[in-house]
Design an enzyme around this catalytic site. Structure first.
Site, short mmCIF file in Angstrom:
data_model
loop_
_atom_site.label_atom_id
_atom_site.label_comp_id
_atom_site.label_asym_id
_atom_site.label_seq_id
_atom_site.Cartn_x
_atom_site.Cartn_y
_atom_site.Cartn_z
N ARG A 34 0.86 -1.21 0.00
CA ARG A 34 0.00 0.00 0.00
C ARG A 34 0.89 1.24 0.00
O ARG A 34 0.61 2.23 -0.66
CB ARG A 34 -0.95 -0.01 1.20
CG ARG A 34 -1.71 1.29 1.37
CD ARG A 34 -2.98 1.22 2.20
NE ARG A 34 -2.89 0.36 3.34
CZ ARG A 34 -2.22 0.62 4.48
NH1 ARG A 34 -1.57 1.76 4.62
NH2 ARG A 34 -2.18 -0.25 5.47
N TYR A 70 -16.67 16.07 -15.83
CA TYR A 70 -17.14 14.68 -15.80
C TYR A 70 -18.19 14.54 -14.68
O TYR A 70 -18.00 15.05 -13.56
CB TYR A 70 -15.94 13.77 -15.54
CG TYR A 70 -16.30 12.36 -15.18
CD1 TYR A 70 -17.14 11.60 -16.01
CD2 TYR A 70 -15.83 11.77 -14.02
CE1 TYR A 70 -17.48 10.30 -15.67
CE2 TYR A 70 -16.17 10.47 -13.68
CZ TYR A 70 -17.00 9.75 -14.51
OH TYR A 70 -17.35 8.47 -14.17
N ASP A 77 -7.59 18.54 -14.66
CA ASP A 77 -7.81 17.15 -15.07
C ASP A 77 -7.42 17.07 -16.56
O ASP A 77 -8.09 17.64 -17.41
CB ASP A 77 -9.28 16.77 -14.85
CG ASP A 77 -9.58 15.33 -15.22
OD1 ASP A 77 -8.88 14.77 -16.07
OD2 ASP A 77 -10.54 14.77 -14.66
N LYS A 90 -8.17 5.86 -19.19
CA LYS A 90 -8.45 6.36 -20.54
C LYS A 90 -7.19 6.26 -21.42
O LYS A 90 -6.68 5.18 -21.61
CB LYS A 90 -9.00 7.77 -20.43
CG LYS A 90 -10.14 7.91 -19.39
CD LYS A 90 -11.36 7.17 -19.80
CE LYS A 90 -12.52 7.12 -18.82
NZ LYS A 90 -12.46 7.59 -17.50
C1 LIG Z 1 -12.29 13.66 -17.42
C2 LIG Z 1 -12.46 12.54 -16.45
N1 LIG Z 1 -11.89 12.61 -15.24
C3 LIG Z 1 -12.00 11.62 -14.32
C4 LIG Z 1 -12.72 10.49 -14.60
C5 LIG Z 1 -12.85 9.41 -13.57
O1 LIG Z 1 -12.00 8.35 -13.84
P1 LIG Z 1 -12.25 6.82 -13.41
O2 LIG Z 1 -13.45 6.35 -14.14
O3 LIG Z 1 -10.98 6.16 -13.78
O4 LIG Z 1 -12.48 6.82 -11.92
C6 LIG Z 1 -13.33 10.35 -15.86
C7 LIG Z 1 -14.09 9.13 -16.18
O5 LIG Z 1 -14.75 9.05 -17.20
C8 LIG Z 1 -13.20 11.40 -16.80
O6 LIG Z 1 -13.77 11.34 -18.02
#
Ligand SMILES: Cc1ncc(COP(=O)(O)O)c(C=O)c1O
Length: 378
Positions: A46, A98, A170, A195
């Protein structure tokens, strides 16, 4: 060294025990210690694991940052950054984000005592106006999900830093191949490594990168103390994905631009959102701060929801699925999928219409993809 070379080699030296050229999957929870208080760099997985270390190092490097930290999901990475704040602190977030990030703010952190307001991503001054005495974090995505809006990172960094506010971007949609927010003034970069970074729809993962020593120390503490770490197999798959990030991003972008141009001329399509189109409202900012526009294209279809249902059911190559950024093309209906945590009114306010469809353009042959869209739109 340059991006492509570092993606393959940085932090991924041959294994010291065997010479294996690929970082092994260190499938172990714990490590033998030589004596009490004397270990060889790792105590418990961890806290740290060599496969994870390799991923954290290369991600930091590709983002131009000093430190990388891997998490069990993009949401866990986002959560770790928000956890740097205290009860009664305030966050200004972009209004086009998101749905899961919005849900995290609204349903997890607001009940816990955090204040959150949303600024209009089309108007940078609205971020400035939303700042309060207790604002501790400005949070944006650029390009945004799902409308692919581009926010001027440098201008927002100047606004944040003039007031000593932490500024997080992000960077999931652009990937470090097309955009490096730290070099433009962001304090923290967050990724859903689910992604583009991993790129093959086979893991859930997240990461945070920063060059700020105290932010890193606090995040590192949180990563171990709260424990939302990825397992070594997922880190290994992400590492394997990173090696081909550059080549994949180039094809995602080539295909996306090709399809965005095609869709712009199609009579069944009302509007195309893609920052690479010269008539896109944010094309100039995209040109300034990005080296490419990514592989996501959103479209509004003529004929409302019935047209969307028909379109989605006729597609053969594009699969109806959540997520984005992988080698295969996916289609998503934000109202009922990724952005269902917004109410209908909240979606309307944000311009997420009932005829909006998001395409994650993969790296298949672009002519096959165009034929698929053509057939589905006919
Ligand atoms: C722009 C963006 N940030 C964060 C996330 C969250 O990621 P995760 O699904 O890996 O938890 C997503 C998920 O689609 C996303 O599109």
């Amino acid at each position: 060294m340059r991006f492509e070379t570092e993606a393959i080699h940085y932090g991924q030296e041959p294994d010291t025990a065997t010479g294996a050229v690929v970082v092994p999957v260190y499938q172990t929870s714990t490590y033998e210690q030589d004596a009490i208080g004397k270990h060889r760099g790792y105590e418990y997985s961890r806290t740290g694991n060599p496969t994870r270390t390799a991923l954290e190092k290369v991600l930091a490097r590709l983002e131009g940052g000093k430190y990388g930290l891997a998490f069990a999901s993009g949401v866990a990475a986002t959560s770790a950054v928000i956890n740097l704040l205290k009860k009664d602190d305030h966050v200004v977030a972009g209004d086009d984000i998101y749905g899961g990030t919005y849900r995290l703010f609204e349903k997890v952190f607001k009940p816990w005592g955090l204040n959150v307001s949303y600024a209009d991503v089309d108007d940078i001054i609205s971020f400035e106006k939303a700042i309060r005495e207790n604002t501790k974090l400005i949070w944006i995505e650029t390009p945004t999900n799902p409308l692919l809006k581009i926010i001027d990172i440098q201008r927002l960094a100047t606004i944040s830093h003039a007031r000593g506010i932490m500024f997080a971007v992000d960077n999931t949609f652009a990937s470090p191949y097309f955009q490096k927010p730290l070099s433009q003034g962001a304090d923290v970069v967050v990724h859903s490594t689910t992604k583009y970074i991993s790129g093959h729809s086979d893991i859930i993962g997240g990461a945070v990168v920063t060059s700020n020593d105290s932010i890193y120390e606090a995040l590192k503490f949180h990563q171990n103390a709260a424990g939302a770490v990825p397992g070594p197999w997922d880190c290994w798959l992400a590492l394997r994905g990173v090696k081909t990030l550059a080549i994949r991003m180039r094809v995602h972008q080539e295909n996306a631009l090709f399809l965005a141009r095609y869709l712009s001329t199609h009579p069944g399509v009302e509007k195309v959102y893609y920052p690479g189109l010269v008539n896109n409202q944010n094309h100039d900012i995209a040109m300034k701060q990005m080296t490419g526009f990514g592989g996501i294209v959103s479209i509004e279809l003529k004929g409302g929801f019935p047209a969307v249902e028909k379109f989605v059911s006729r597609l053969k190559v594009f699969m109806l699925a959540e997520s984005l950024g992988a080698v295969e093309s996916l289609v998503c209906y934000p109202c009922k999928m990724t952005h269902s945590s917004f109410s209908t009114e909240e979606r309307e306010e944000r311009g997420i219409k009932e005829n909006l469809v998001r395409l994650s353009v993969g790296i298949e042959n672009k002519f096959d993809l165009r034929e698929d869209l053509k057939r589905a739109l006919t």
